[in-house]
Design a protein around this motif. Structure first.
Motif, PDB file in Angstrom:
ATOM      1  N   TYR A   1      15.843  28.416   3.787  1.00 44.15           N
ATOM      2  CA  TYR A   1      15.967  27.511   2.653  1.00 44.15           C
ATOM      3  C   TYR A   1      16.332  28.342   1.432  1.00 44.15           C
ATOM      4  CZ  TYR A   1      14.183  23.406   4.983  1.00 44.15           C
ATOM      5  OH  TYR A   1      14.044  22.330   5.810  1.00 44.15           O
ATOM      6  N   VAL A   2      17.324  27.874   0.681  1.00 44.65           N
ATOM      7  CA  VAL A   2      17.810  28.594  -0.495  1.00 44.65           C
ATOM      8  C   VAL A   2      17.509  27.762  -1.727  1.00 44.65           C
ATOM      9  CG1 VAL A   2      19.905  29.378  -1.652  1.00 44.65           C
ATOM     10  CG2 VAL A   2      19.614  29.809   0.764  1.00 44.65           C
ATOM     11  N   ALA A   3      16.936  28.392  -2.738  1.00 38.28           N
ATOM     12  CA  ALA A   3      16.673  27.730  -4.015  1.00 38.28           C
ATOM     13  C   ALA A   3      17.957  27.733  -4.826  1.00 38.28           C
ATOM     14  CB  ALA A   3      15.567  28.452  -4.767  1.00 38.28           C
ATOM     15  N   GLN A   4      18.402  26.528  -5.195  1.00 38.00           N
ATOM     16  CA  GLN A   4      19.662  26.381  -5.913  1.00 38.00           C
ATOM     17  C   GLN A   4      19.423  25.569  -7.174  1.00 38.00           C
ATOM     18  OE1 GLN A   4      22.865  24.934  -3.487  1.00 38.00           O
ATOM     19  NE2 GLN A   4      23.927  24.048  -5.217  1.00 38.00           N
TER      20      GLN A   4
ATOM     21  N   ASP B   1      18.923  34.697  -4.336  1.00 37.46           N
ATOM     22  CA  ASP B   1      18.959  35.475  -3.099  1.00 37.46           C
ATOM     23  C   ASP B   1      17.654  36.263  -3.010  1.00 37.46           C
ATOM     24  OD1 ASP B   1      19.528  36.962  -0.879  1.00 37.46           O
ATOM     25  OD2 ASP B   1      21.477  37.678  -1.586  1.00 37.46           O
ATOM     26  N   THR B   2      16.785  35.873  -2.093  1.00 38.40           N
ATOM     27  CA  THR B   2      15.471  36.510  -1.986  1.00 38.40           C
ATOM     28  C   THR B   2      15.565  37.918  -1.398  1.00 38.40           C
ATOM     29  OG1 THR B   2      15.121  35.467   0.153  1.00 38.40           O
ATOM     30  CG2 THR B   2      14.221  34.346  -1.774  1.00 38.40           C
ATOM     31  N   ASP B   3      16.610  38.212  -0.633  1.00 37.12           N
ATOM     32  CA  ASP B   3      16.735  39.546  -0.027  1.00 37.12           C
ATOM     33  C   ASP B   3      16.904  40.639  -1.077  1.00 37.12           C
ATOM     34  OD1 ASP B   3      16.472  38.417   2.438  1.00 37.12           O
ATOM     35  OD2 ASP B   3      18.622  38.422   2.886  1.00 37.12           O
ATOM     36  N   ILE B   4      17.649  40.334  -2.143  1.00 38.98           N
ATOM     37  CA  ILE B   4      17.881  41.339  -3.185  1.00 38.98           C
ATOM     38  C   ILE B   4      17.212  40.960  -4.501  1.00 38.98           C
ATOM     39  CG2 ILE B   4      20.026  42.148  -2.166  1.00 38.98           C
ATOM     40  CD1 ILE B   4      21.501  40.490  -4.282  1.00 38.98           C
ATOM     41  N   ALA B   5      16.503  39.826  -4.514  1.00 39.05           N
ATOM     42  CA  ALA B   5      15.792  39.333  -5.701  1.00 39.05           C
ATOM     43  C   ALA B   5      16.720  39.245  -6.909  1.00 39.05           C
ATOM     44  CB  ALA B   5      14.580  40.197  -6.013  1.00 39.05           C
ATOM     45  N   ALA B   6      17.816  38.486  -6.739  1.00 39.35           N
ATOM     46  CA  ALA B   6      18.785  38.318  -7.824  1.00 39.35           C
ATOM     47  C   ALA B   6      19.463  36.958  -7.684  1.00 39.35           C
ATOM     48  CB  ALA B   6      19.826  39.430  -7.780  1.00 39.35           C
ATOM     49  N   TRP B   7      20.017  36.490  -8.808  1.00 42.31           N
ATOM     50  CA  TRP B   7      20.783  35.246  -8.811  1.00 42.31           C
ATOM     51  C   TRP B   7      22.213  35.530  -8.382  1.00 42.31           C
ATOM     52  CZ3 TRP B   7      18.609  30.604  -9.379  1.00 42.31           C
ATOM     53  CH2 TRP B   7      17.374  30.516  -9.997  1.00 42.31           C
ATOM     54  N   ARG B   8      22.797  34.616  -7.620  1.00 43.30           N
ATOM     55  CA  ARG B   8      24.206  34.688  -7.230  1.00 43.30           C
ATOM     56  C   ARG B   8      24.905  33.405  -7.654  1.00 43.30           C
ATOM     57  NH1 ARG B   8      25.853  38.474  -3.245  1.00 43.30           N
ATOM     58  NH2 ARG B   8      24.142  39.569  -2.233  1.00 43.30           N
ATOM     59  N   ASP B   9      26.212  33.525  -7.917  1.00 39.45           N
ATOM     60  CA  ASP B   9      26.974  32.332  -8.248  1.00 39.45           C
ATOM     61  C   ASP B   9      27.458  31.653  -6.965  1.00 39.45           C
ATOM     62  OD1 ASP B   9      29.063  33.904  -7.391  1.00 39.45           O
ATOM     63  OD2 ASP B   9      30.165  33.857  -9.271  1.00 39.45           O
ATOM     64  N   GLY B  10      28.245  30.605  -7.102  1.00 42.36           N
ATOM     65  CA  GLY B  10      28.711  29.853  -5.954  1.00 42.36           C
ATOM     66  C   GLY B  10      29.621  30.629  -5.031  1.00 42.36           C
TER      67      GLY B  10
END
Length: 147
Positions: free
Chosen positions: A41-44, A54-63
Motif C-alpha cells: 500500500y502506497v500513501a499518496q 516511498d517508505t524504502d528510502i523515506a522520501a517523497w516521489r512525484d508521479g
C-alpha cells in the motif's frame, strides 16, 4: 490484469512466464515508470498529481518516480487528504500490439495501475472513438441517418 477471452489468442502461449520475468526479474518488483513497489500500500497525496511516499528510502516521489527536492507544502491537517492505494504491477505492451513483444521484450514494461492507465489513455480514446464511429455507421446503413 486478466486477458479478455477474445484476445487470448493474440498472446504467446508462455505469456504468464514472460509477464512474471518482466515484472519481477527485470523490473525488480517496481513500476518501471514511477518506481512504486508491487504488493504494497502506497500513501499518496490526493490531488497532488501522483505525489507519493516511498517508505524504502523515506522520501517523497512525484508521479514519474523522481525524488522531490523538498517535501510537499502541507497547509493544515484538515486540508491533507492522503489515500492509501494498493500497487499491482502488470506487463504492458508499449506499442499496444500484443502480437509483437519485440526482440528481448523491449516492447514490454512492468507498470503499476496508474502508469498503465496513463500510458493506455490515448489508445482508449482512439478505441472509444472508433466504436462510436462504427455504431453510427451501422445505424446509418440500416436505419437511416441519426436525427
Amino acid at each position: 490484469m486478466p486477458i479478455r477471452p477474445e484476445h487470448r489468442w493474440l498472446y504467446p502461449i508462455d505469456w504468464p512466464e514472460i509477464s512474471r520475468i518482466i515484472r519481477f526479474t527485470r523490473a525488480g518488483g517496481r513500476c518501471e515508470h514511477c518506481q512504486r513497489p508491487h504488493g504494497r500500500y502506497v500513501a499518496q497525496l490526493a490531488g497532488a498529481d501522483g505525489v507519493w511516499w516511498d517508505t524504502d528510502i523515506a522520501a517523497w516521489r512525484d508521479g514519474r518516480g523522481r525524488l522531490l527536492r523538498r517535501a510537499p507544502a502541507l497547509v493544515s491537517l484538515e486540508a491533507i487528504r492522503m489515500t492509501r492505494r494498493p500497487v499491482y504491477l502488470a506487463t504492458a505492451h508499449l506499442n499496444h500490439d500484443p502480437t509483437f513483444s519485440g526482440p528481448r521484450w523491449r516492447n514490454l514494461a512492468a507498470l503499476c495501475q496508474r502508469c498503465h492507465m496513463i500510458h493506455d489513455a490515448p489508445e482508449h480514446r482512439r478505441r472509444r472513438w472508433w466504436n462510436a464511429f462504427r455504431r453510427r455507421a451501422l445505424g446509418d446503413l440500416f436505419t437511416g441517418r441519426y436525427s
